[in-house]
Scaffold this active site. Sequence first.
Site: not given
Length: 208
Positions: A98, A146, A112, A96, A150, A70, A114
């Site tokens: 991060l 962060d 992000n 993916r 999520d 990763r 969601h």
Amino acid sequence: MPRDTVDTAGRVVVLASGSGSNLQALLDTAESSWSVVGVVSDQPEAGALQRASRAQVPSRVVEWRDHSDRNDFTEAICAAAEEFAPDFIVLAGFMRVLGPSAMAHFPDRIINLHPSLLPAFPGAHGVRDALAYGAKVTGVTIHFVDEHLDHGPIIAQEAVEVLAGDDEAALHGRIQEIEHRLLPEVVTKLVKGELAIRGRTVKGRVSA
């Protein structure tokens, strides 16, 4: 790609793995304060790449299988994004997780999208999980990224009622209608400096 010192508009790079409907929403609503300057995907056949090509936005592909872990994958994603000299990174259907180094490269500059009301139903199957749980209300969350899945400070949320007879496709379709409206508004606020993180709280109003 070096930044054009004459261009003061915010530079947004979108990370996407799928069809790119939220990328399209950003492409369709970009305004004088910002524009999508690059797209990065982990899927070489992603519809998002086709949308980028039609809009004449450059793109890069960074495949998971080409990297040892990763952290290595994250560094490659960040390097691809940095080619476009971004001010902000938007994860829009990027499937993916991060690694922490992404936040070091782009501190408080990654958001992000969601499809649930976090912290409920995190992960890759937020819509399916809400239905399986029997939730009566789910929705959309846009949050800063962060080092946890999520988890980062929430910028905006909007509820979506789960209707009797909903299947995953029907519910996800109504959620996406909200996403396509809410995400461009958040990006505009972000680029204009109207959002600020204070611990777990994001200061700055985004209308629902």
